[in-house]
Design a protein around this motif. Sequence first.
Motif, PDB file in Angstrom:
ATOM      1  N   ALA A 150       0.837  -1.204   0.000  1.00 19.73           N
ATOM      2  CA  ALA A 150       0.000   0.000   0.000  1.00 19.73           C
ATOM      3  C   ALA A 150       0.871   1.254   0.000  1.00 19.73           C
ATOM      4  O   ALA A 150       0.624   2.211  -0.753  1.00 19.73           O
ATOM      5  CB  ALA A 150      -0.924  -0.003   1.215  1.00 19.73           C
ATOM      6  N   TYR A 153       2.461   1.874  -3.466  1.00 18.79           N
ATOM      7  CA  TYR A 153       1.611   2.449  -4.504  1.00 18.79           C
ATOM      8  C   TYR A 153       1.133   3.856  -4.152  1.00 18.79           C
ATOM      9  O   TYR A 153       0.872   4.667  -5.050  1.00 18.79           O
ATOM     10  CB  TYR A 153       0.453   1.504  -4.802  1.00 18.79           C
ATOM     11  CG  TYR A 153       0.923   0.344  -5.639  1.00 18.79           C
ATOM     12  CD1 TYR A 153       1.087   0.481  -7.006  1.00 18.79           C
ATOM     13  CD2 TYR A 153       1.272  -0.862  -5.059  1.00 18.79           C
ATOM     14  CE1 TYR A 153       1.564  -0.560  -7.781  1.00 18.79           C
ATOM     15  CE2 TYR A 153       1.756  -1.914  -5.819  1.00 18.79           C
ATOM     16  CZ  TYR A 153       1.891  -1.751  -7.186  1.00 18.79           C
ATOM     17  OH  TYR A 153       2.376  -2.775  -7.941  1.00 18.79           O
ATOM     18  N   ALA A 272      -3.302   0.296  -3.589  1.00 20.73           N
ATOM     19  CA  ALA A 272      -3.173   0.487  -2.141  1.00 20.73           C
ATOM     20  C   ALA A 272      -4.452   0.072  -1.417  1.00 20.73           C
ATOM     21  O   ALA A 272      -4.408  -0.608  -0.380  1.00 20.73           O
ATOM     22  CB  ALA A 272      -2.837   1.949  -1.839  1.00 20.73           C
ATOM     23  N   SER A 275      -4.703  -3.695  -1.442  1.00 20.03           N
ATOM     24  CA  SER A 275      -3.737  -4.303  -0.532  1.00 20.03           C
ATOM     25  C   SER A 275      -4.265  -4.329   0.899  1.00 20.03           C
ATOM     26  O   SER A 275      -4.069  -5.304   1.640  1.00 20.03           O
ATOM     27  CB  SER A 275      -2.411  -3.534  -0.579  1.00 20.03           C
ATOM     28  OG  SER A 275      -1.883  -3.523  -1.884  1.00 20.03           O
ATOM     29  N   ILE A 276      -4.920  -3.254   1.306  1.00 19.97           N
ATOM     30  CA  ILE A 276      -5.466  -3.179   2.664  1.00 19.97           C
ATOM     31  C   ILE A 276      -6.745  -4.008   2.787  1.00 19.97           C
ATOM     32  O   ILE A 276      -6.950  -4.737   3.756  1.00 19.97           O
ATOM     33  CB  ILE A 276      -5.743  -1.709   3.033  1.00 19.97           C
ATOM     34  CG1 ILE A 276      -4.417  -0.935   3.087  1.00 19.97           C
ATOM     35  CG2 ILE A 276      -6.466  -1.605   4.363  1.00 19.97           C
ATOM     36  CD1 ILE A 276      -4.581   0.562   3.268  1.00 19.97           C
ATOM     37  N   GLY A 347      -4.769  -5.393  -6.689  1.00 20.77           N
ATOM     38  CA  GLY A 347      -4.113  -5.422  -5.386  1.00 20.77           C
ATOM     39  C   GLY A 347      -4.599  -6.578  -4.527  1.00 20.77           C
ATOM     40  O   GLY A 347      -3.817  -7.238  -3.837  1.00 20.77           O
TER      41      GLY A 347
END
Length: 424
Positions: A150, A153, A272, A275-276, A347
Amino acid sequence: MQNVTHLLRARRFVPLFATQFLGAFNDSLFKQGVVLFVTYQLYSDATKEAQFNAIAQGLFILPFFLLSAAAGQLADIRDKAHLIRIVKLAEIIIMAVGGAGLIFASVPLMLAAVFAMGVHSTFFGPIKYAILPQHLHKDEVLGGTGLVEAGTYLAILGGTIAAGGLAAFPKIAAAATVIIAAVGFLTGRQVPSAPPHSDARPPDWHIFRASVRLVSGTMHIPRLFLAICAISFFWTIGAVMIIIFPPLVKNVLGADEHVASLFIAIFSIGIAIGSILINRLLKSEVSARFAPGSVLAMGVCVLFLYFVAQSWADHADGELITLGNFLYQPSAPLMILALLTISITGGMFVVPLYAFLTTTVDQSETARTVAANNIVNSGAMVVGSGLAFGLSSLGFGPGSQLLLVAAMCVVSAWLGWKLHQACD
């Protein structure tokens, strides 16, 4: 994020996070600045623009293919924190060369710096992933990997925006890249020691033989083979997307370089977010169960982007539309939505796979495993760059190349499903 927000206050994580963030920011600022300069200032031919972007992408990727074996072995037999300091010192020198290329409008110097940044990233990549299992607890590795991705990016987002703003001020841009590299060197000095494991294998410094042995020694393990293949297909998709963005914006949408920067920025924000989000869904468990659905959804979103681009109103030859005018276009919200959903689902697909690579092997082998992944990834990305180059030469525009990306998402989904079954 699940169980890992405390890492942003931890001495064992924050210096690495900051160093990676600054490196990604600088890399994005320089590479995007080069691409925008060449696309909008030097060339006025769509084919040449796409071909130059493919060449630049290929030069950046080539060191991963040639030097990943050496990088992975080095990271496994030396203190990773010490290697970070050496790599970040080299970045200062590279940015000085690249800055000279920007100031004097020298394409050879700029491309030389792009290649050198590829070398820099080749050696830093195995270190940043392999160091996480040493500094983090087992239930923190997925979240820590997600935070690194994250942050990477978001840094790319910042670098992209800065590149657009500094495109007309090459001297300031050159100075900025050197200063950021210097700050990255200082943060790298704060990374805690990560000594090698005593049972690490002795290195083989013969580049090609070591690469073959490294890949064959990893790829015979079914789960690692499937994970590496899935990641490789993802980054092949990413390579094609990045190559076609500037020509798509200029020649299909008729927009200026600030809109091209917006596209890269949206892509970075979405990665990002993905990813989270995937860490939240998996609750810190390293698993590929969401991988097939994520990348299939990505393929659908790519098709959505294709149809939006195809329906875009023809623009008359002449002055390119600005960012403000672009946002007032009727189809602009759909274009932004398509880009955002593509990157979010991307992601969600790739982050667990990187965590998988670093948690399913012994810690003495993590850097080599990441390096083997980088070798295969780089080969696949070179293939993607070659496809983009060839299709551009045959007259297929960036819009049509999106269909290739959508088809590749189906292959990635199949690999993700096979990996999930192998893990079960």
